[in-house]
Structures are given as structure tokens and as C-alpha cells.
Design a protein around this motif. Structure first.
Motif, PDB file in Angstrom:
ATOM      1  N   SER A 293      12.925  47.834 -15.210  1.00  0.00           N
ATOM      2  CA  SER A 293      14.341  48.210 -15.222  1.00  0.00           C
ATOM      3  C   SER A 293      14.352  48.247 -17.098  1.00  0.00           C
ATOM      4  O   SER A 293      13.443  47.704 -17.702  1.00  0.00           O
ATOM      5  N   ILE A 294      15.596  48.886 -17.181  1.00  0.00           N
ATOM      6  CA  ILE A 294      15.840  48.832 -18.764  1.00  0.00           C
ATOM      7  C   ILE A 294      16.111  47.501 -19.220  1.00  0.00           C
ATOM      8  O   ILE A 294      15.796  47.256 -20.344  1.00  0.00           O
ATOM      9  N   ALA A 295      16.474  46.851 -18.258  1.00  0.00           N
ATOM     10  CA  ALA A 295      16.849  45.369 -18.835  1.00  0.00           C
ATOM     11  C   ALA A 295      15.613  44.605 -19.121  1.00  0.00           C
ATOM     12  O   ALA A 295      15.571  43.588 -19.896  1.00  0.00           O
TER      13      ALA A 295
ATOM     14  N   ARG B  19      14.592  45.985 -22.562  1.00  0.00           N
ATOM     15  CA  ARG B  19      15.328  45.756 -23.784  1.00  0.00           C
ATOM     16  C   ARG B  19      16.172  44.322 -23.666  1.00  0.00           C
ATOM     17  O   ARG B  19      16.518  43.800 -24.739  1.00  0.00           O
TER      18      ARG B  19
ATOM     19  N   ASN C  74      19.278  42.182 -21.400  1.00  0.00           N
ATOM     20  CA  ASN C  74      20.588  42.345 -21.059  1.00  0.00           C
ATOM     21  C   ASN C  74      21.348  41.059 -20.885  1.00  0.00           C
ATOM     22  O   ASN C  74      20.943  40.184 -20.299  1.00  0.00           O
TER      23      ASN C  74
ATOM     24  N   ASN D 189      17.583  54.230 -13.922  1.00  0.00           N
ATOM     25  CA  ASN D 189      18.872  54.014 -14.179  1.00  0.00           C
ATOM     26  C   ASN D 189      19.696  54.915 -13.058  1.00  0.00           C
ATOM     27  O   ASN D 189      20.093  56.142 -13.248  1.00  0.00           O
TER      28      ASN D 189
ATOM     29  N   THR E   2      23.698  48.242  -9.862  1.00  0.00           N
ATOM     30  CA  THR E   2      24.405  48.557 -10.821  1.00  0.00           C
ATOM     31  C   THR E   2      25.926  48.706 -11.161  1.00  0.00           C
ATOM     32  O   THR E   2      26.565  48.562 -12.089  1.00  0.00           O
TER      33      THR E   2
ATOM     34  N   LEU F  43      23.217  57.967 -21.487  1.00  0.00           N
ATOM     35  CA  LEU F  43      22.798  56.669 -20.664  1.00  0.00           C
ATOM     36  C   LEU F  43      21.454  57.095 -19.762  1.00  0.00           C
ATOM     37  O   LEU F  43      20.862  56.170 -19.423  1.00  0.00           O
TER      38      LEU F  43
ATOM     39  N   TRP G 255       8.359  55.101 -21.854  1.00  0.00           N
ATOM     40  CA  TRP G 255       8.769  53.779 -22.491  1.00  0.00           C
ATOM     41  C   TRP G 255       7.364  53.531 -23.410  1.00  0.00           C
ATOM     42  O   TRP G 255       6.251  53.482 -22.641  1.00  0.00           O
TER      43      TRP G 255
ATOM     44  N   ILE H 190      21.109  46.733 -24.051  1.00  0.00           N
ATOM     45  CA  ILE H 190      21.388  48.070 -23.450  1.00  0.00           C
ATOM     46  C   ILE H 190      22.550  48.799 -24.399  1.00  0.00           C
ATOM     47  O   ILE H 190      23.733  47.914 -24.225  1.00  0.00           O
ATOM     48  N   ASP H 191      22.442  50.024 -24.824  1.00  0.00           N
ATOM     49  CA  ASP H 191      23.548  50.531 -25.391  1.00  0.00           C
ATOM     50  C   ASP H 191      24.404  51.216 -24.393  1.00  0.00           C
ATOM     51  O   ASP H 191      24.055  52.193 -23.604  1.00  0.00           O
ATOM     52  N   PHE H 192      25.541  50.667 -23.977  1.00  0.00           N
ATOM     53  CA  PHE H 192      26.474  51.527 -23.003  1.00  0.00           C
ATOM     54  C   PHE H 192      27.556  52.207 -23.680  1.00  0.00           C
ATOM     55  O   PHE H 192      28.308  52.789 -22.805  1.00  0.00           O
TER      56      PHE H 192
END
Length: 307
Positions: free
Chosen positions: A148-150, A153, A155, A192, A198, A225, A263, A300-302
């Protein structure tokens, strides 16, 4: 020219955990369309039946394995179902997961253990069962994990989830080395997608509501995103299961919306040396000039630019 017909999976047998809905269901359907026989796992018997029925209605082959992923027994049930129903196992997609989001000081032992048990322990028990099967006969295999991005990075509010998904990425790297000699590839997908999981993220609430009404995900979200539907993620499962991905292992590969990404692995970004080692005072003196400018950002940049 490369086409989807080039990536046929005829004769392959795949297991997809958490395939009753969301990304798992989309992956199971995509693998079946590519020619694989698919074992559909989920703890929801009704959802398993619906996915199996959808695959059959489209001309594919599928069997259900109802079990709550996490235990050794559940993992072995999935492998045994593949072998008993279709004669072998070539691809194992460890996708099952749950959310129990809360900030650190409000996270209960029970919620933490539930998330770690499903995601991290579940990936471990499933991969172990699949690896034992792959090693028992020639021909290698594919382990496809889901990070996961989480996990990459961090979250806010996702202590257990981020920890589990980071652990899955680390296991993919480790297992890619351990299983290399048996021609088993191990990769982690970093998806994502707008799913029931999500949709609970506050920053995505408006997009989730529009998606639930059948509206398309806005282009800025799809591109900036990398946020799309579960169906946007599914092709990566097919590619990694195919013979064309035989040389790809130990990677964390992102996909979502219009974005496909690779990644990086954690590595040193800067270092300083001091003869005889470091004292606390020496660290304090060196930090501003030697390392501070390399400090890494988190989260995470939302933020999405206007269309």
C-alpha cells in the motif's frame, strides 16, 4: 505490437484471496479472462459464490474457498482447493485485507491484532503454503502480494495498516531472494483504487460518493493521485502472472488510475563519518550541516490540482 492476447494464462491455476469484492474480485475476473483457472477466496460465502458465478458466466473456470485469511489452515485450504479442483497451482495472489483505522492512542489491541493478522500474518501463511507447493515440483511460480502507499509513506490514522503493508513490502524483497533458485518470482503491488476500504478515507469522501453514483473518477485524481477503479489495478496481476514477467522479482510496483510506477527500496540518502564514533554532542553539531537537508517527508499527498 503487444496485445492482451500475448499475455494469455491458459493452463495456469491462480488463487486470489479476498476476491469477493474490490481489487481481489477484479483481479480474479481478469485472471480468468486471460485463461487461468481461479480459486476465489473470501470469508463471505455469498461474495465467493457471486465471483465464481461471474467467472463461469464469462466462460471461465473457478472454484470457491471460503476461509478467513490469517491462519495456516486457511492458507492450506486455498492451495489444496487449487490442486484438488484444477491439478496444480502456479500463481498465488495474497490480497485479503481489512481496515481498523484510528490514531495511535485510540488503537485497541484487538483492532491492531486483527489488521496485522489478516494482512501481515495472512500474507506470510499464504506465501509459505504456496512456496512449499512451488518447491515440491519443477516449474517455479508467482507470488503476488499487495502492499500500500500507506506502507511506503505512512498515513495519519493507519498505525496497524501502514505497519502491515510496510512489512509485506519487506517480505516481498526477502522472499524474492529466498525463492530465486526455484524460479519463483515475488512482487508486491502498491494499488490505489476506489474501493469500500479507500472510501473511508476522509480526503476521498467526495470522490467516493461520486464514484458510488456511477460517475467517473476525475482526470486529476486518476493522474496526480493515480486513483482509479479496482478494474484499473487488475491488469498488473495478469502481467505479473504471465511468462513475460519471469524476470521481474523483488519489486514494489504501483498502479492506479492512469499511473503505473516503480517504488524505490529504502536506502541511505546521506551519511557522515567521525573517527572513533559519535557522541551525542557531536551528532548535535554535525546534524544541521551534514544530514538535516536530507530529511525525508512522510505521508500521502491527497492534494489534487484543479482540472
Amino acid at each position: 505490437m503487444m496485445t492482451d492476447e500475448t499475455l494469455r494464462l491458459d493452463g495456469k491455476v491462480a488463487v486470489v484471496t479476498g476476491a469477493g469484492r474490490g481489487i481481489g474480485r477484479a483481479a480474479a475476473l481478469a485472471l480468468a479472462r486471460a485463461g487461468a483457472s481461479v480459486v476465489v477466496n473470501d470469508l463471505d460465502e455469498t461474495a465467493v459464490g457471486e465471483t465464481v458465478e461471474a467467472i463461469g458466466a464469462a466462460g471461465g473456470r473457478a472454484a470457491g474457498a471460503v476461509a478467513a485469511i490469517g491462519t495456516t489452515q486457511a492458507a492450506e485450504t486455498c492451495v489444496a482447493t487449487a490442486v484438488e479442483r484444477f491439478g496444480d497451482l502456479h500463481v498465488f495472489c495474497a490480497n485479503a485485507g481489512i481496515l481498523r483505522d484510528s490514531v495511535l492512542w485510540k488503537t485497541s489491541d484487538e483492532d491492531f491484532d486483527a489488521v496485522i493478522g489478516t494482512h501481515l500474518r495472512g500474507s506470510f501463511t499464504c506465501a509459505r503454503a504456496a512456496a512449499r507447493h512451488f518447491r515440491s515440483r519443477a516449474g517455479g511460480g508467482r507470488l503476488i502480494l499487495v502492499s500500500s502507499i500507506a506502507g511506503q509513506r505512512g498515513n495519519f490514522g493507519q498505525t496497524a495498516y501502514a505497519a502491515a503493508k510496510a512489512g509485506i513490502a519487506a517480505m516481498a524483497r526477502t522472499w524474492s531472494m529466498e525463492l530465486a533458485r526455484t524460479e519463483v518470482t515475488v512482487n508486491a503491488i502498491v494499488p490505489n483504487a476506489m474501493t469500500a476500504m479507500t472510501a473511508t478515507v476522509p480526503a476521498l469522501a467526495e470522490v467516493a460518493e461520486r464514484h458510488a453514483r456511477g460517475e467517473p473518477i476525475p482526470a486529476p485524481h486518476r493522474q496526480h493521485l493515480g486513483l482509479g477503479s479496482a478494474e484499473d489495478v487488475a491488469p498488473l496481476f495478469v502481467f505479473l502472472a504471465s511468462d513475460l514477467a519471469a524476470g521481474i522479482t523483488g519489486q514494489c510496483i504501483g498502479i492506479g488510475g492512469d499511473k503505473l510506477s516503480l517504488w524505490s527500496h529504502p536506502r541511505e540518502v546521506a551519511c557522515a563519518l567521525r573517527d572513533g564514533g559519535w557522541t551525542a554532542a557531536a551528532i548535535a553539531e554535525a546534524w544541521p550541516d551534514s544530514l538535516a537537508r536530507y530529511s525525508q517527508d512522510v505521508g500521502i499527498d491527497f492534494d489534487v490540482p484543479d482540472a
